[in-house]
Design an enzyme around this catalytic site. Sequence first.
Site, PDB file in Angstrom:
ATOM      1  N   GLU A 296       0.879  -1.245  -0.066  1.00  0.00           N
ATOM      2  CA  GLU A 296       0.085   0.037  -0.008  1.00  0.00           C
ATOM      3  C   GLU A 296       0.916   1.391  -0.043  1.00  0.00           C
ATOM      4  O   GLU A 296       0.493   2.177  -0.577  1.00  0.00           O
ATOM      5  CB  GLU A 296      -0.975   0.237   1.231  1.00  0.00           C
ATOM      6  CG  GLU A 296      -1.923  -0.891   1.566  1.00  0.00           C
ATOM      7  CD  GLU A 296      -1.547  -2.253   1.749  1.00  0.00           C
ATOM      8  OE1 GLU A 296      -0.250  -2.321   2.132  1.00  0.00           O
ATOM      9  OE2 GLU A 296      -2.203  -3.235   1.874  1.00  0.00           O
ATOM     10  N   ASP A 338      28.826  26.758 -17.778  1.00  0.00           N
ATOM     11  CA  ASP A 338      29.191  28.138 -18.011  1.00  0.00           C
ATOM     12  C   ASP A 338      30.373  28.492 -17.118  1.00  0.00           C
ATOM     13  O   ASP A 338      30.516  28.237 -15.949  1.00  0.00           O
ATOM     14  CB  ASP A 338      28.057  29.252 -18.099  1.00  0.00           C
ATOM     15  CG  ASP A 338      27.423  29.357 -19.166  1.00  0.00           C
ATOM     16  OD1 ASP A 338      27.640  28.578 -20.130  1.00  0.00           O
ATOM     17  OD2 ASP A 338      26.260  30.009 -19.029  1.00  0.00           O
ATOM     18  N   ASP A 572      21.039  28.755 -26.702  1.00  0.00           N
ATOM     19  CA  ASP A 572      21.513  27.442 -25.939  1.00  0.00           C
ATOM     20  C   ASP A 572      20.331  26.388 -26.057  1.00  0.00           C
ATOM     21  O   ASP A 572      20.448  25.246 -25.460  1.00  0.00           O
ATOM     22  CB  ASP A 572      21.944  27.886 -24.355  1.00  0.00           C
ATOM     23  CG  ASP A 572      23.401  28.601 -24.525  1.00  0.00           C
ATOM     24  OD1 ASP A 572      24.013  28.671 -25.551  1.00  0.00           O
ATOM     25  OD2 ASP A 572      23.746  29.388 -23.806  1.00  0.00           O
TER      26      ASP A 572
END
Length: 827
Positions: A296, A338, A572
């Site tokens: 359950e 980056d 991007d």
Amino acid sequence: MNDLTSNAVREKTSQSGPPLSEPRPVNVAGAPSLGLSQAEAARRLAEHGRNEIQREQTRSPWGVLLEQFRSPMIVLLLGACGVSAMLGEHADAIAIGAIVVLNALIGFAQEFKAERALLALRSMTAPRARVMRDGYAVQLPAAEVVPGDVLLLEAGDVVAADARLLEAHALATNEAALTGESVPVDKAAVPVAADAPLAQRTDSVFLGTAVTRGTGVAEVRATGMHTELGKIAHLLASTSDTDTPLEQRLERVTRTLLMACAAIVVLVAALGLWRGQGWLAVLMSSISLAVAAVPEGLPAVVTIALALGVQRMAARHALVRRLQAVETLGSATVVCTDKTGTLTTGTMEVREVWGANPHAVLFASAACCDASLGPDGKEGTGDPTELALLRAALARGIHREEIERDRPRVAVRPFDSETKRMSVLRADGALYVKGALEVLLPRCNAGTEGALEAMRTLSGRGLRVLAVARGSGPEEEGLELLGLVGMADPPRPEAVTAVAAARAAGVRTVMITGDSQETAQAIGRELGILLPGEDAAERIHARVTAEDKLRIVRRWKERGEVVAMTGDGVNDAPALREAHIGIAMGRTGTEVTREAADLVLTDDNFATIVTAIREGRAIYENIRKTLVYLLVGNVGELMLMFAASLVGLPLPLLPLQLLWINLVTDSLPALALVMDPARAELLSRPPRRPDEPMLGRSQWHHILLMGALEVAVVMGVFVWTDPVEHVERARALAFSTLVFAELMRAFAARSATRIFWEVGPLTNRLLLGVVLFSAGLQLAIYELPAARALFGLGELHLWELGLAFALGLIPATVLEVSKLVRRWKRG
Ligand code: ADP
Ligand code: MG
């Protein structure tokens, strides 16, 4: 540069006049101030409502509640409840009914909470817009944009409302969201017929479309449901959450279990009837088996783990936009990130100006900017590189707004990370250009002497270098190089630790930047991305374009790596989608990338990615160990009931007792187990293989062996008590033995390798509390005669309870010892 338009907008005016009270065509050149005041905007927000598209798919609480009663498990139990009532077993019927309701309520609470958490997250990743308010450019949630607002647009924005252009520079938008046309449409501030078809309305921009290049200024005409997108909103596919792969896989596990259970039920029923048992007894044992086998707690565990994990990540600045990402994150092997603002602080500062006339260099820099400083001269909106330039210029008494006033812009070529430069043509005929030196050099025929040399020195020190030039006329040719500006963008101190942590966790960090190779390498060394002897070409990609990013992602993917990729620029988005995990920057990133991303960093910080990876691993681990914990219980119960009916013993446990075990002594600890805090050790081992199944061979081994062990213990005590003579007492003893076994095993289940005091018994107090609570309830059952009667339990002596407890310690102890043995064998 053929769209020679009017003056620039003054994003900051010292003499901001009274706000425009009525929307009227603004003469940009002559307007003392542009846009609305905050007060007027608030009034209009009240009048026109929030700028939102309503989607009709939010589920009502009642819907969520009703859904709880649709699971086959509940239907089965309701059936059992009905049968009991018909047979006159009212107490049983009431008890089963109560447990069903309780189960539904718990499920409801969990799902409702999870849904709310996800909704809150969605509002955190809501789009934003840059508008003029009180004479300044400010950033707001797009929902607060009102008609009459002046929108500032740049490449990468998602347009926040329907608006008419006042100004456009090389502006183009992608209107695929509206028209299905994926080729960008050129926009200009030249009016077209108001009744022109949507695709030809080049003087307007529309909500939900993306700015693919250029910059612009536009006055908002319509917001929310009054926009073109709003009109077709009902046609949009509703954003109904599809199940994550994890949930789908779990569904399969549950289904397998149900099938196995169904087969065994049929077998046991046939066996019973063949032995000549009454159909009532057969029915009872079938129901017991079904109750025993169904985990359950399982769906709730996953929902809770994901929702809580996602909340925990949000608190640590990582917003999950797609739930699948949580699962994938934990198996990431390469993070392409980056440099600027992510590995570095991004708060730039001009350190050095190289050139014959530094004042001219800074003047030209300020004359070629889109960013604007706020009233304090420090903070501002726009590109951090430009803000640094503006601050340095301001320190020398150069004000951008004075330049804008005295020599208005005639035309602009906005900065683009593909062209790596920006230029502004001013009314006096001067053209100001700034950008990467390699790009500018071929366009210069004066002032270039010694520039390369200077560039090398500056970037060798890790400085970000920008070249500044001046020319005359619109063409970027025959320029005079004025000089170079060297900006410091120091590495974030936490990034150094994060890079090292990622390395220890078997995750490679790859730096990607539009900056020069020298600058990138200097910073890469400082951060530990590039260690002595490592291949720079593999770890550091400098002067990249968006296509390069896509290529880099593909190459890593081809090598079988799981790639996370950050991005902030307009172009991007494809790379983010291609990566397994696309990561966007919440602060400096464009709206377009945020929409394409799986994960948004609200602090733009690389360290946050590593934290998110750890959380991702923790969530996966927690789900896995909780699943194993639950399945041992269910499989054990199933085997127990099966074994008993095979040898013709009475049922060791009644359906109600099984329900109690599953709900109180399994599900509750499981919920606490799945919230285990992330441990540091999660980052000290290599990532899990992405194709590794959640329940692999070793997990199933564990489940079957532990299940069998529990069966042996419980069956032993059951048989020992002589169930044929004293079935109620035997059941009572078997029942409490199993309950204690389950509760104790919860502590051992927290780690697959470390024993419970190594994990720290107090690091999950919820689990401790829940186990004590459940144990207390268990004892209460024996103390209350009514409860005992309801559960069909015989009386037990205190020493017998003690025996049950001692026997219950066996499985947990065996589990812990096996961990030690395994460790000892490995040496
Ligand atoms: P990153 O964000 O990876 O550091 P960018 O694409 O922002 O790289 O910048 C790449 C190069 O473009 C910089 O090294 C600089 O020479 C130039 N550049 C960056 N920002 C600007 C700008 N606002 N205007 C003109 N040139 C810029
Ligand atoms: Mg940048």
